[in-house]
Design an enzyme around this catalytic site. Structure first.
Site, PDB file in Angstrom:
ATOM      1  N   ALA A 144       0.806  -1.219   0.000  1.00 11.02           N
ATOM      2  CA  ALA A 144       0.000   0.000   0.000  1.00 11.02           C
ATOM      3  C   ALA A 144       0.840   1.272   0.000  1.00 11.02           C
ATOM      4  CB  ALA A 144      -0.944  -0.002   1.187  1.00 11.02           C
ATOM      5  N   ASN A 193      -5.431   3.385  10.953  1.00 10.57           N
ATOM      6  CA  ASN A 193      -4.577   2.289  11.402  1.00 10.57           C
ATOM      7  C   ASN A 193      -4.171   2.380  12.868  1.00 10.57           C
ATOM      8  OD1 ASN A 193      -3.260   4.506   9.895  1.00 10.57           O
ATOM      9  ND2 ASN A 193      -1.402   3.663  10.775  1.00 10.57           N
ATOM     10  N   GLN A 243      -6.791  -0.936   6.164  1.00 13.83           N
ATOM     11  CA  GLN A 243      -7.256  -1.496   7.445  1.00 13.83           C
ATOM     12  C   GLN A 243      -8.743  -1.847   7.427  1.00 13.83           C
ATOM     13  OE1 GLN A 243      -5.282  -2.365   9.850  1.00 13.83           O
ATOM     14  NE2 GLN A 243      -3.396  -1.278   9.360  1.00 13.83           N
ATOM     15  N   HIS A 252      -0.356  -8.065   3.223  1.00 13.37           N
ATOM     16  CA  HIS A 252       0.117  -8.626   4.500  1.00 13.37           C
ATOM     17  C   HIS A 252      -0.756  -8.231   5.690  1.00 13.37           C
ATOM     18  CE1 HIS A 252       2.460  -5.211   6.440  1.00 13.37           C
ATOM     19  NE2 HIS A 252       2.307  -4.717   5.219  1.00 13.37           N
ATOM     20  N   THR A 276       9.726  -6.753 -13.338  1.00 10.25           N
ATOM     21  CA  THR A 276       9.226  -8.129 -13.420  1.00 10.25           C
ATOM     22  C   THR A 276       8.284  -8.422 -12.258  1.00 10.25           C
ATOM     23  OG1 THR A 276      11.265  -8.746 -14.501  1.00 10.25           O
ATOM     24  CG2 THR A 276       9.958 -10.553 -13.583  1.00 10.25           C
ATOM     25  N   CYS A 321       4.872   1.918  10.887  1.00 13.24           N
ATOM     26  CA  CYS A 321       5.764   2.793  10.127  1.00 13.24           C
ATOM     27  C   CYS A 321       6.344   3.912  10.955  1.00 13.24           C
ATOM     28  CB  CYS A 321       5.017   3.416   8.954  1.00 13.24           C
ATOM     29  SG  CYS A 321       4.715   2.224   7.697  1.00 13.24           S
TER      30      CYS A 321
HETATM   31  N1  PLP Z   1      -2.044   2.505   4.784  1.00 14.24           N
HETATM   32  C1  PLP Z   1      -2.420   2.065   5.988  1.00 14.24           C
HETATM   33  C2  PLP Z   1      -3.705   2.570   6.578  1.00 14.24           C
HETATM   34  C3  PLP Z   1      -1.633   1.151   6.683  1.00 14.24           C
HETATM   35  O1  PLP Z   1      -2.025   0.714   7.882  1.00 14.24           O
HETATM   36  C4  PLP Z   1      -0.414   0.711   6.096  1.00 14.24           C
HETATM   37  C5  PLP Z   1       0.485  -0.189   6.824  1.00 14.24           C
HETATM   38  O2  PLP Z   1       0.722  -0.031   8.001  1.00 14.24           O
HETATM   39  C6  PLP Z   1      -0.078   1.187   4.820  1.00 14.24           C
HETATM   40  C7  PLP Z   1      -0.908   2.095   4.201  1.00 14.24           C
HETATM   41  C8  PLP Z   1       1.194   0.746   4.139  1.00 14.24           C
HETATM   42  O3  PLP Z   1       1.098  -0.594   3.731  1.00 14.24           O
HETATM   43  P1  PLP Z   1       2.368  -1.428   3.285  1.00 14.24           P
HETATM   44  O4  PLP Z   1       2.957  -2.018   4.512  1.00 14.24           O
HETATM   45  O5  PLP Z   1       1.815  -2.474   2.368  1.00 14.24           O
HETATM   46  O6  PLP Z   1       3.288  -0.519   2.570  1.00 14.24           O
END
Ligand code: PLP
Length: 382
Positions: A69, A149, A179, A201, A237, A323
């Site tokens: 994402a 999140n 989420q 994931h 790829t 993150c």
């Molecule tokens: N957006 C939201 C709301 C998320 O919770 C996350 C991951 O924590 C992401 C985007 C990013 O996803 P990815 O880990 O696949 O880059």
């Protein structure tokens, strides 16, 4: 050990792990090669695309495979901004978006775009009147998440879609659906979504795979140069095993959504009911939020210290989002919800998955009491 960090990542389904191995072993041909092995690999990707499209009730050629994402959100926001800058340079988002959206918007600001970061209320929801007032003739994109999140707050996407398109039918709507998928129903058509991002994931699929839904007719400026994979939008790829496994996870998570929502919200309600009896605590999630996330602050305590104390007792929770959990800043999301610096620095996130049980909740509650009891005298001294 009990895992309470499903908003960060989830245990892959057994079928996902098995599929990854099988596809990697048997289908290592490059899907762009025109021999038999290449064609077999391309066929697997086509089939995976159909399965993902079906899970979202959209057309297969509206699905773009990504590495997750973060990439999907960057692709949607920057790609739309670059593609449609002759229509305008104004973007609307919220103060509580994931960094992959929030920071993409900050980056665009540096490049001369104007971004409105909408505030949210105490429960983490945008105000529709403020959104309506923000939409202009030159607004090219509104990017808003389905479920937050950190707190599980849910945005009123039906009303958002209606309102934005009434004010400006040419404004694109992008939804970060990471989420929400598998936890709550998804209505891309009713929401009038033009772009929608997912990550595998978070739904028991493999890491490093995701989806960007792009409504037919919408163009995005590609961020990568190279081959013509993914309709020219994502050169490189393809991750065939990942895509096949992701399509399995999407189908399974979609099929389990209702059961998930019922079972996990009953765990959440039980947790919220009991946890709010603990003195001094501040709740940052609500029963009208997503079923799997409970965010709670213990003012006076450092969230990291509480997290590691809980870990000593075998409970794995998180602070903020994965993150941003390594930064010591208080949560931007909780500050935007009007929480104090202390409340925003002492918050932990408990995020549940379909493998958690009533018994786990009981153990968590007991452990929390012990951990907080242990830390309280220390926090009073500070
Ligand atoms: N957006 C939201 C709301 C998320 O919770 C996350 C991951 O924590 C992401 C985007 C990013 O996803 P990815 O880990 O696949 O880059």
């Amino acid at each position: 050990m009990i895992y309470w960090d499903h908003a960060a990542s989830t245990p892959p389904y057994d079928e996902v792990i098995q599929t990854m191995g099988e596809v990697m072993k048997q289908h290592y041909g490059n899907p762009s090669s025109i021999h038999r092995m290449g064609e077999d690999a391309a066929k697997l990707i086509r089939r995976s695309r159909e399965v993902c499209a079906q899970a979202l009730s959209v057309k297969p050629d509206e699905i773009i495979f990504t590495s997750g994402a973060t990439e999907g959100n960057n692709m949607a926001i920057k790609g739309a901004a670059l593609q449609y800058n002759s229509r305008g340079r104004h973007i609307i988002t919220t103060q509580i978006e994931h960094p992959s959206v929030y920071d993409s918007c900050l980056e665009l600001e540096k490049q001369g775009y104007e971004v409105t970061f909408l505030p949210v209320d105490q429960q983490g929801c945008v105000n529709l009147d403020e959104l309506a007032a923000a939409v202009r003739k030159d607004t090219i994109l509104v990017s808003i998440m389905h479920v937050n999140n950190e707190t599980g707050s849910v945005q009123p996407l039906l009303e958002v879609g209606k309102l934005v398109k009434e004010r400006n039918p040419r404004t694109l709507i992008h939804i970060d659906g990471v989420q929400g998928y598998g936890k709550l129903p998804v209505y891309l058509n009713d929401w009038q979504a033009d772009l929608y991002t997912l990550s595998a994931h978070k739904i028991r699929g493999p890491k490093g795979t995701g989806i960007l839904y792009k409504r037919a007719g919408i163009e995005l400026y590609p961020l990568l140069s190279g081959g013509k994979q993914e309709a020219g939008l994502r050169a490189g790829t393809e991750n065939i095993a990942g895509y096949v496994a992701m399509s399995k996870a999407m189908r399974m998570a979609g099929e389990h959504q209702q059961v998930f929502a019922t079972e996990i919200s009953s765990l959440r309600d039980k947790l919220i009911y009991s946890i709010t009896k603990m003195p001094g605590l501040e709740l940052n999630s609500y029963c009208n939020g997503a079923p799997h996330i409970v965010n709670v602050s213990f003012p006076g305590m450092k969230a990291e210290v509480l997290l590691h104390t809980l870990e000593e007792y075998g409970m794995l929770v998180s602070t903020k989002s994965a993150c941003s959990s390594k930064t010591s800043e208080p949560s931007r999301v909780l500050l935007a919800m009007g929480r104090s610096h202390d409340v925003a620095s002492s918050a932990i996130r408990i995020s549940m998955g379909d493998l958690n049980t009533n018994d786990d909740i009981q153990q968590l509650l007991e452990t929390l009491k012990v951990a907080v009891g242990r830390l309280e005298p220390l926090s009073r001294k500070e």
